[in-house]
Design an enzyme around this catalytic site. Sequence first.
Site, PDB file in Angstrom:
ATOM      1  N   GLU A   1     -11.030   0.905  -3.731  1.00  7.58           N
ATOM      2  CA  GLU A   1     -11.376   0.642  -2.333  1.00  7.58           C
ATOM      3  C   GLU A   1     -12.008   1.882  -1.710  1.00  7.58           C
ATOM      4  OE1 GLU A   1      -7.954  -1.010  -0.314  1.00  7.58           O
ATOM      5  OE2 GLU A   1      -8.854  -0.745   1.653  1.00  7.58           O
TER       6      GLU A   1
ATOM      7  N   LYS B   1     -10.265  -6.495   7.849  1.00  7.21           N
ATOM      8  CA  LYS B   1      -9.286  -6.169   8.888  1.00  7.21           C
ATOM      9  C   LYS B   1      -9.906  -6.647  10.191  1.00  7.21           C
ATOM     10  CE  LYS B   1      -7.621  -1.950   6.641  1.00  7.21           C
ATOM     11  NZ  LYS B   1      -7.714  -0.471   6.604  1.00  7.21           N
TER      12      LYS B   1
ATOM     13  N   GLY C   1      -4.407  -3.928   6.163  1.00  8.61           N
ATOM     14  CA  GLY C   1      -3.417  -3.592   7.178  1.00  8.61           C
ATOM     15  C   GLY C   1      -3.671  -2.219   7.763  1.00  8.61           C
TER      16      GLY C   1
ATOM     17  N   ASP D   1     -13.912  -1.308   2.685  1.00  8.13           N
ATOM     18  CA  ASP D   1     -13.013  -1.436   3.834  1.00  8.13           C
ATOM     19  C   ASP D   1     -13.762  -0.851   5.039  1.00  8.13           C
ATOM     20  OD1 ASP D   1     -11.061  -0.959   5.811  1.00  8.13           O
ATOM     21  OD2 ASP D   1      -9.591  -0.083   4.479  1.00  8.13           O
TER      22      ASP D   1
ATOM     23  N   ASP E   1      -7.079   3.200  -3.453  1.00  7.08           N
ATOM     24  CA  ASP E   1      -7.781   3.260  -2.163  1.00  7.08           C
ATOM     25  C   ASP E   1      -8.036   4.723  -1.790  1.00  7.08           C
ATOM     26  OD1 ASP E   1      -8.838   3.013   0.375  1.00  7.08           O
ATOM     27  OD2 ASP E   1      -7.149   1.886   1.225  1.00  7.08           O
TER      28      ASP E   1
ATOM     29  N   LYS F   1      -1.157  -1.170  -4.377  1.00  7.15           N
ATOM     30  CA  LYS F   1      -2.316  -0.338  -4.022  1.00  7.15           C
ATOM     31  C   LYS F   1      -1.833   1.088  -3.842  1.00  7.15           C
ATOM     32  CE  LYS F   1      -4.739   0.025   0.314  1.00  7.15           C
ATOM     33  NZ  LYS F   1      -5.495  -0.705   1.350  1.00  7.15           N
TER      34      LYS F   1
ATOM     35  N   LYS G   1      -2.831   4.981  -2.741  1.00  5.84           N
ATOM     36  CA  LYS G   1      -3.781   5.853  -2.047  1.00  5.84           C
ATOM     37  C   LYS G   1      -4.130   7.026  -2.951  1.00  5.84           C
ATOM     38  CE  LYS G   1      -4.010   3.792   1.994  1.00  5.84           C
ATOM     39  NZ  LYS G   1      -5.278   3.331   2.569  1.00  5.84           N
TER      40      LYS G   1
ATOM     41  N   SER H   1       0.868  -1.170   0.000  1.00  2.60           N
ATOM     42  CA  SER H   1       0.000   0.000   0.000  1.00  2.60           C
ATOM     43  C   SER H   1       0.906   1.221   0.000  1.00  2.60           C
ATOM     44  CB  SER H   1      -0.896  -0.025   1.246  1.00  2.60           C
ATOM     45  OG  SER H   1      -1.642   1.167   1.338  1.00  2.60           O
TER      46      SER H   1
HETATM   47  O1  OSB Z   1      -7.298   1.987   4.243  1.00  5.04           O
HETATM   48  O2  OSB Z   1      -6.215   0.187   4.151  1.00  5.04           O
HETATM   49  C1  OSB Z   1      -6.337   1.332   4.592  1.00  5.04           C
HETATM   50  C2  OSB Z   1      -3.259   2.306   6.653  1.00  5.04           C
HETATM   51  C3  OSB Z   1      -3.852   3.017   7.663  1.00  5.04           C
HETATM   52  C4  OSB Z   1      -5.213   3.192   7.655  1.00  5.04           C
HETATM   53  C5  OSB Z   1      -5.980   2.658   6.629  1.00  5.04           C
HETATM   54  C6  OSB Z   1      -5.396   1.929   5.618  1.00  5.04           C
HETATM   55  C7  OSB Z   1      -4.008   1.781   5.614  1.00  5.04           C
HETATM   56  C8  OSB Z   1      -3.270   1.095   4.570  1.00  5.04           C
HETATM   57  C9  OSB Z   1      -1.915   0.551   4.960  1.00  5.04           C
HETATM   58  O3  OSB Z   1      -3.632   1.010   3.430  1.00  5.04           O
HETATM   59  C10 OSB Z   1      -1.832  -0.892   4.816  1.00  5.04           C
HETATM   60  C11 OSB Z   1      -0.601  -1.439   5.493  1.00  5.04           C
HETATM   61  O4  OSB Z   1      -0.609  -1.591   6.731  1.00  5.04           O
HETATM   62  O5  OSB Z   1       0.357  -1.734   4.778  1.00  5.04           O
HETATM   63 MG    MG Z   2      -8.441   0.882   2.882  1.00  5.43          MG
END
Ligand code: OSB
Ligand code: MG
Length: 380
Positions: free
Chosen positions: A221, A270, A298, A246, A193, A165, A167, A139
Site C-alpha cells: 500500500e 476511505k 481506517g 491509499d 503499508d 497489514k 506498517k 493494521s
Molecule cells: O494508511 O491506512 C493508513 C491509520 C492512520 C492513518 C493512516 C492509516 C492508518 C491505518 C489504521 O492503517 C487503520 C485502522 O484504523 O485500523
Molecule cells: Mg494506508
Amino acid sequence: MGIRLQAIALREIRLPLKEPFTISSGTVDERRILLLELADADGVRTWSECVAAAQPNYSPETIDTAWLAIREWIAPRILDRELAGPEAVHPELERPIRGHLMAKAAVEMGTWVLAAMRDGISLAERLGGTREWVETGISIGIQPDPETLVERARAALAQGYRRVKVKIRPGADVGFLRAVREALGGEFPVVADANSAYSLDDSAQLAALAALDDFGLAMIEQPLAADDLVRHARLQKQLATPICLDESITSLERAEDMVTLGSGRIINIKPGRVGGFGAARAIHDFCARQDIPVWCGGMLESGVARAYNVALASLPGFTMPGDISPSARYWQRDIVRPEWTMNAEGRVRVPRDRPGLGVEVDVDRVDDLTARREILRRSV
Ligand code: OSB
Ligand code: MG
C-alpha cells in the site's frame, strides 16, 4: 427527499489509544477527534466524525484545519439551504472550496445518515450496501523488532482477523515481512503499508521494495508520495506484488488516472479522504466496472466513524477485508453503544436492522471527554 441542515455542532474530544500507533511518518497515542452533531430543519439529528488527525502527517488536513474549514466555508454553503438530497452535497462543496476533503466529508456523510433516518432505513441500505457482515483485517503499527511484530500478527490470527497489514518504513521492512510470512505460513493474506515513505531515487529503498516480492504479499500500500501516480506506475511495472493506493486516491478522477497509467491494481477507499460517500460510491462503482478490487481503510476512528465505514464496506464491490477493527482494538471504552465487536471468523455485523447509524452515541461520556465545542447556525 430533500436535505436542509439547520445547525452543526463541532466538538473536540480526546480519546487515549490503548497503545501507541506508529506509521512511517509519526506516532499517535491520544486521538484528538472532531465530532459533529447535525440537525436538520425538522429536528432530525445525528453524529458524524471528521477523520483528520492532530498532525498533518497522513494528509495536509488536521482537526484544527477542518474545524476552521467547516466553520468558515463549508457550513455557510450548506446551512439552511434546501438540497435535493445527500447526493447533492458533494457537488455543492467540490468546486467553490478547494481541498479540505476530510472536513467536507464529515458534513456530507452526516447528511446520508439524516436521509436514511428520514426514510426509516439503515445507513448501509441507503448507500446501496448488500452485505450482512463485513470482513475485518488488522493494521499493525511499526514495531521495535520482527519478533514483537510476529507476536502481534500471531495474536491477530488467533482473534480471527482475515488479513494482517503491517506498517513499514525504510529499515523496518524486508526482515519484518520475512518474519511475518514465515510465522503465518504461505497462504494467509499479508499486506505492507508504507504511507509514502519510499523514493525511487534511493536505490536501497527500491531494492527493499523489490525484495518484498518474495513474500507473496496480497499488496503493498502507498509506497511513494501521494501526488505521484507517474512513479507509482513505473514501480508497478517492476513489481509482481500489486500496488494498492491509499493517499493518492482523493477523487474518482484519481482512480481513473490510476487505471489509465497503471499506477496500482487495488484501491483502499476511505470516505473521509475522498470528500465523503458521493465520491466513495463513485470510485466503488468505477472500480467494479474495471474489475479493480476495493476495501475500506481506517483512520483510527471512534465508533462513530466506524459506523460509516461498516456501512460503506457492505457495498458489493468491497471484496477484500477492510481496516475495520472492533472498538476494543483501539479503546478502553468506545463512545458508542453497543461497541463494535468482531466474531471469531473476523466478521463485523452490519446493523441493517436499525435506522441510521445503527449505534447510539454515549452523550454523557462524550460530554466528559469534550475539550471544546462550537455551534454553527446561519447568521441572519
Ligand atoms: O494508511 O491506512 C493508513 C491509520 C492512520 C492513518 C493512516 C492509516 C492508518 C491505518 C489504521 O492503517 C487503520 C485502522 O484504523 O485500523
Ligand atoms: Mg494506508
